[in-house]
Design a protein around this motif. Structure first.
Motif, PDB file in Angstrom:
ATOM      1  N   TYR A  32       0.778  -0.805   0.245  1.00  0.00           N
ATOM      2  CA  TYR A  32      -0.187   0.087  -0.296  1.00  0.00           C
ATOM      3  C   TYR A  32       0.597   1.091   0.240  1.00  0.00           C
ATOM      4  N   VAL A  33       2.135   1.192   1.286  1.00  0.00           N
ATOM      5  CA  VAL A  33       2.626   2.830   0.594  1.00  0.00           C
ATOM      6  C   VAL A  33       3.373   2.883  -0.052  1.00  0.00           C
ATOM      7  N   LEU A  34       3.891   1.344  -1.147  1.00  0.00           N
ATOM      8  CA  LEU A  34       4.746   1.943  -2.178  1.00  0.00           C
ATOM      9  C   LEU A  34       3.492   2.054  -3.172  1.00  0.00           C
ATOM     10  N   GLY A  35       2.351   2.325  -3.123  1.00  0.00           N
ATOM     11  CA  GLY A  35       1.312   2.357  -4.790  1.00  0.00           C
ATOM     12  C   GLY A  35       1.346   3.348  -3.893  1.00  0.00           C
ATOM     13  N   MET A  36       1.310   4.423  -2.682  1.00  0.00           N
ATOM     14  CA  MET A  36       0.970   5.601  -2.570  1.00  0.00           C
ATOM     15  C   MET A  36       1.997   6.676  -3.176  1.00  0.00           C
TER      16      MET A  36
END
Length: 70
Positions: A32-36
């Motif tokens: 999730y953090v990488l996608g954001m």
């Protein structure tokens, strides 16, 4: 009625299951953090860089660069 004593194998199985769930949670959160971060880069940072580059080209800043001599 007395409680059954927890045998070592059952305890280890529960600890292993907890560790696996923790790893899955960390993986999902990291994804999730990488996608954001990628979303922010492609929607905010990259367009700003392109606008700045176009602005420099419009001002003629490319003429100030040293010429390559072969």
């Amino acid at each position: 009625m007395q409680k059954k004593p927890i045998n070592a194998n059952s305890l280890l199985d529960k600890l292993h299951r907890g560790a696996v769930y923790a790893c899955i949670g960390v993986t999902l959160y990291g994804t999730y953090v990488l996608g954001m971060r990628y979303y922010h880069y492609y929607t905010v940072i990259r367009p700003e860089k392109q606008q700045a580059e176009l602005k420099l080209l419009d001002e003629g800043a490319h003429d100030k660069a040293k010429e390559l001599k072969y």
